[in-house]
Design an enzyme around this catalytic site. Structure first.
Site, short mmCIF file in Angstrom:
data_model
loop_
_atom_site.label_atom_id
_atom_site.label_comp_id
_atom_site.label_asym_id
_atom_site.label_seq_id
_atom_site.Cartn_x
_atom_site.Cartn_y
_atom_site.Cartn_z
CB THR A 10 58.02 -21.46 4.20
OG1 THR A 10 59.20 -20.79 3.75
CG2 THR A 10 57.32 -22.08 3.00
N GLY A 107 66.63 -16.02 16.79
CA GLY A 107 65.33 -16.57 16.41
C GLY A 107 64.89 -17.68 17.34
CG ASP A 109 63.98 -20.63 13.89
OD1 ASP A 109 64.47 -19.64 14.49
OD2 ASP A 109 64.11 -20.79 12.67
CB THR A 132 62.71 -19.43 4.82
OG1 THR A 132 61.40 -19.99 4.91
CG2 THR A 132 62.71 -18.29 3.83
CB THR A 184 70.01 -24.84 -18.94
OG1 THR A 184 70.65 -24.37 -20.13
CG2 THR A 184 69.85 -23.67 -17.97
#
Length: 262
Positions: A10, A107, A109, A132, A184
């Site tokens: 992101t 990964g 990260d 993400t 909702t």
């Protein structure tokens, strides 16, 4: 000074460390086709605003889960900071074992989070990263990376819910006042928030059952404080853990030789 670059799905986060503290952190939306010159125009202005110059930077380290972004980030380091960046990957010296079947698939990260978490908090532990994807990474007492869990991220789930159900609106994430929603939006917020809290508690409980150890739980990512409010299983929030991993990795590894790009 070290320029640390954490390129996620992101955002790309740039940060400068002077050897004792972080002097600045800046983020820009991840776009793999963004050129090195585009990065430079943006980043050099922010450095100047913080009283820093490109010549202050003598080391660069990159961690990315977006392979397509690496080429231009490398060019940025070479062309604008005269540094060959250290790239976080399984082949570098992490100082711990990566005890999984395919280390090269983990990964960057996740390994960076594990490195920094064990350095600062010891082990065994679990790092939850609200990005993400929501990831859970397990670190042994000796710092070894043992694997983990990958689940859809909160915002990804919200977007999927909106896209797949014609009558459900796009909403923001927040802690609802009650579990039972009276409309909702409130019902969706409750499902996402308490659903993720339940997932966090359930996965941590199962990891602890498998490891048979008193695991510490460290959380990072922008949504970590929000979800820490709803559960007692998170022991510590550390927003800089990935950047700290890059700093520690740069300390462990010598600077690569500069490669000129044409």
């Amino acid at each position: 000074m070290l320029l640390a670059v954490d390129a996620g799905n992101t955002n790309v986060v740039f940060a400068v460390h002077d050897g004792s503290e972080w002097r600045g952190r800046w983020r820009i939306a991840t776009r793999p086709d963004r050129t090195s010159d585009e990065y430079a125009v943006w980043l050099l202005a922010l450095l100047q605003f913080s009283g820093l110059k490109p010549t202050d930077v003598d080391r660069c380290a990159i961690g990315t889960v977006v392979p397509a972004a690496l080429y231009n980030l490398r060019r940025l380091c070479r062309e604008w900071f005269a540094c060959e960046p250290l790239v976080a990957r399984a082949a570098v010296d992490w100082g711990f074992e990566i005890r999984v079947d395919r280390p090269q698939e983990v990964g960057a990260d996740r390994l960076l989070n594990s490195l920094a978490a064990h350095h600062h908090y010891g082990g065994p532990l679990v790092v939850i990263d609200f990005g993400t994807a929501t990831t859970f990474d397990v670190v042994d007492t000796d710092g070894a990376y043992l694997g983990g869990v990958i689940a859809p991220g909160v915002n990804l789930s919200l977007e999927a819910l909106h896209q797949a159900a014609a009558r459900l609106p796009r909403i923001g994430i927040g802690r609802p006042q009650a579990v039972v929603g009276r409309d909702t939006v409130a019902a969706m917020q409750s499902g996402i928030y308490w659903g993720y809290v339940g997932m966090i508690e359930g996965i941590i409980g199962r990891i602890r059952g498998e490891q048979e150890a008193a695991l510490k739980v460290i959380a990072t990512g922008g949504l970590a404080p929000l979800f820490a409010e709803g559960t007692a299983v998170i022991d510590r929030i550390d927003p800089d853990i990935t950047l700290e991993g890059l700093r520690l990795l740069a300390e462990r590894n010598s600077a690569p030789n500069l490669t000129r790009t044409g």
